[in-house]
Design a protein around this motif. Structure first.
Motif, PDB file in Angstrom:
ATOM      1  N   MET A 149       0.805  -1.213   0.000  1.00 15.57           N
ATOM      2  CA  MET A 149       0.000   0.000   0.000  1.00 15.57           C
ATOM      3  C   MET A 149       0.842   1.269   0.000  1.00 15.57           C
ATOM      4  SD  MET A 149      -3.017  -1.063  -0.381  1.00 15.57           S
ATOM      5  CE  MET A 149      -2.425  -2.499  -1.240  1.00 15.57           C
ATOM      6  N   VAL A 160      -8.922  -0.468  -6.076  1.00 15.28           N
ATOM      7  CA  VAL A 160      -8.843  -1.649  -5.225  1.00 15.28           C
ATOM      8  C   VAL A 160      -9.810  -2.678  -5.786  1.00 15.28           C
ATOM      9  CG1 VAL A 160      -9.158  -2.573  -2.902  1.00 15.28           C
ATOM     10  CG2 VAL A 160      -8.277  -0.248  -3.207  1.00 15.28           C
ATOM     11  N   HIS A 162     -11.541  -6.507  -5.551  1.00 19.02           N
ATOM     12  CA  HIS A 162     -11.864  -7.576  -4.603  1.00 19.02           C
ATOM     13  C   HIS A 162     -12.864  -8.517  -5.268  1.00 19.02           C
ATOM     14  CE1 HIS A 162     -12.512  -9.655  -0.861  1.00 19.02           C
ATOM     15  NE2 HIS A 162     -13.808  -9.419  -0.919  1.00 19.02           N
ATOM     16  N   VAL A 175      -9.142   6.862  -1.370  1.00 23.52           N
ATOM     17  CA  VAL A 175      -9.204   5.412  -1.160  1.00 23.52           C
ATOM     18  C   VAL A 175      -8.711   5.035   0.230  1.00 23.52           C
ATOM     19  CG1 VAL A 175      -8.244   3.197  -1.905  1.00 23.52           C
ATOM     20  CG2 VAL A 175      -9.081   4.828  -3.607  1.00 23.52           C
ATOM     21  N   PHE A 176      -7.584   5.578   0.644  1.00 22.93           N
ATOM     22  CA  PHE A 176      -6.988   5.152   1.907  1.00 22.93           C
ATOM     23  C   PHE A 176      -7.649   5.781   3.130  1.00 22.93           C
ATOM     24  CE2 PHE A 176      -3.278   4.244  -0.967  1.00 22.93           C
ATOM     25  CZ  PHE A 176      -3.527   2.875  -0.993  1.00 22.93           C
ATOM     26  N   GLN A 178     -10.687   5.206   3.571  1.00 19.89           N
ATOM     27  CA  GLN A 178     -11.705   4.174   3.813  1.00 19.89           C
ATOM     28  C   GLN A 178     -11.056   2.954   4.490  1.00 19.89           C
ATOM     29  OE1 GLN A 178     -14.379   3.601   0.316  1.00 19.89           O
ATOM     30  NE2 GLN A 178     -13.023   5.098  -0.668  1.00 19.89           N
ATOM     31  N   LEU A 182     -11.102  -1.216   3.654  1.00 18.41           N
ATOM     32  CA  LEU A 182      -9.884  -1.966   3.333  1.00 18.41           C
ATOM     33  C   LEU A 182      -9.703  -3.152   4.280  1.00 18.41           C
ATOM     34  CD1 LEU A 182      -7.464   1.016   2.610  1.00 18.41           C
ATOM     35  CD2 LEU A 182      -8.544  -0.481   0.940  1.00 18.41           C
ATOM     36  N   HIS A 183      -9.965  -2.931   5.551  1.00 15.55           N
ATOM     37  CA  HIS A 183      -9.842  -4.025   6.522  1.00 15.55           C
ATOM     38  C   HIS A 183     -10.854  -5.133   6.235  1.00 15.55           C
ATOM     39  CE1 HIS A 183      -7.724  -1.415   9.807  1.00 15.55           C
ATOM     40  NE2 HIS A 183      -6.986  -1.569   8.710  1.00 15.55           N
ATOM     41  N   LEU A 187      -7.161  -5.917   3.490  1.00 20.61           N
ATOM     42  CA  LEU A 187      -6.042  -5.091   3.058  1.00 20.61           C
ATOM     43  C   LEU A 187      -5.755  -4.081   4.157  1.00 20.61           C
ATOM     44  CD1 LEU A 187      -6.845  -4.250  -0.680  1.00 20.61           C
ATOM     45  CD2 LEU A 187      -5.029  -5.717   0.166  1.00 20.61           C
ATOM     46  N   ALA A 189      -4.174  -0.119   4.995  1.00 22.64           N
ATOM     47  CA  ALA A 189      -3.823   1.174   4.426  1.00 22.64           C
ATOM     48  C   ALA A 189      -2.312   1.355   4.575  1.00 22.64           C
ATOM     49  CB  ALA A 189      -4.587   2.274   5.155  1.00 22.64           C
TER      50      ALA A 189
END
Length: 198
Positions: A149, A160, A162, A175-176, A178, A182-183, A187, A189
């Motif tokens: 990341m 991203v 998925h 994006v990061f 959020q 991500l978790h 994923l 950050a």
């Protein structure tokens, strides 16, 4: 298993299904995770069997890939042999030679598929600096596929994926921010964002 919905890919505003594959290949270059150098000279590894590549093109590509200086420090320069063991090249240097190989064809689009995954931190740094330079100075579109990341955070746009769908798309900041999303898809950050989130 899951169903991936149909989609359309455009390159330079053209649907790839309507463009001859040779035209697509002419403007794109691919650097895989494994740098697949073969036992031969550095020059021939960069030329990759193409007879129409001049020594000047080889050197120019190596310079753009930040490989020229360390190649010239080797005893035989571009005539130096690449071997699995004993060539004196680090994994990062081998990856820069692979990158030089792709740059000989002067691509408009460069796709790097986990190309830093097998590298130590210094090798990752060298490769990332080089591809960011290619994007900024040579105006090459770089598509970087990565699980790191901190590397993705250096991009202008992050997508991203998925299970075959887009989970997030935007600037790195968008994006990061959020972190919970991500978790959810397992994923993380970038480290600094995770620290602030904690």
């Amino acid at each position: 298993t899951y169903n991936v919905p149909d989609g359309t890919v455009f390159v330079d505003g053209r649907d790839v299904n309507t463009v001859p594959i040779a035209d697509l290949r002419a403007g794109c270059a691919y650097v895989p995770q494994d740098n697949f150098l073969f036992s031969d000279s550095i020059r021939n590894n960069i030329a990759m069997g193409r007879e129409d590549v001049s020594d000047e093109q080889i050197v120019a590509a190596a310079k753009v890939a930040n490989a020229h200086d360390f190649i010239m420090q080797m005893e035989d320069g571009y005539k130096s042999e690449v071997r699995e063991r004993g060539s004196g090249l680090s994994q990062g240097q081998k990856q820069l030679i692979s990158l030089a190989r792709t740059l000989v064809s002067d691509p408009k689009i460069l796709v790097l598929d986990e190309s830093t995954a097998m590298l130590d931190p210094q090798g990752r740094k060298e490769v990332m600096e080089t591809i960011l330079k290619l994007n900024r100075e040579k105006k090459i579109t770089v598509i970087l596929i990565t699980h790191h990341m901190d590397e993705a955070a250096q991009a202008q746009r992050v997508i991203v994926l998925h299970n075959g769908t887009v989970a997030a798309d935007g600037t790195p900041k968008e994006v990061f921010s959020q972190v919970e999303l991500l978790h959810t898809i397992r994923l993380a950050a970038p480290d600094t964002v995770e620290l602030c989130y904690a």
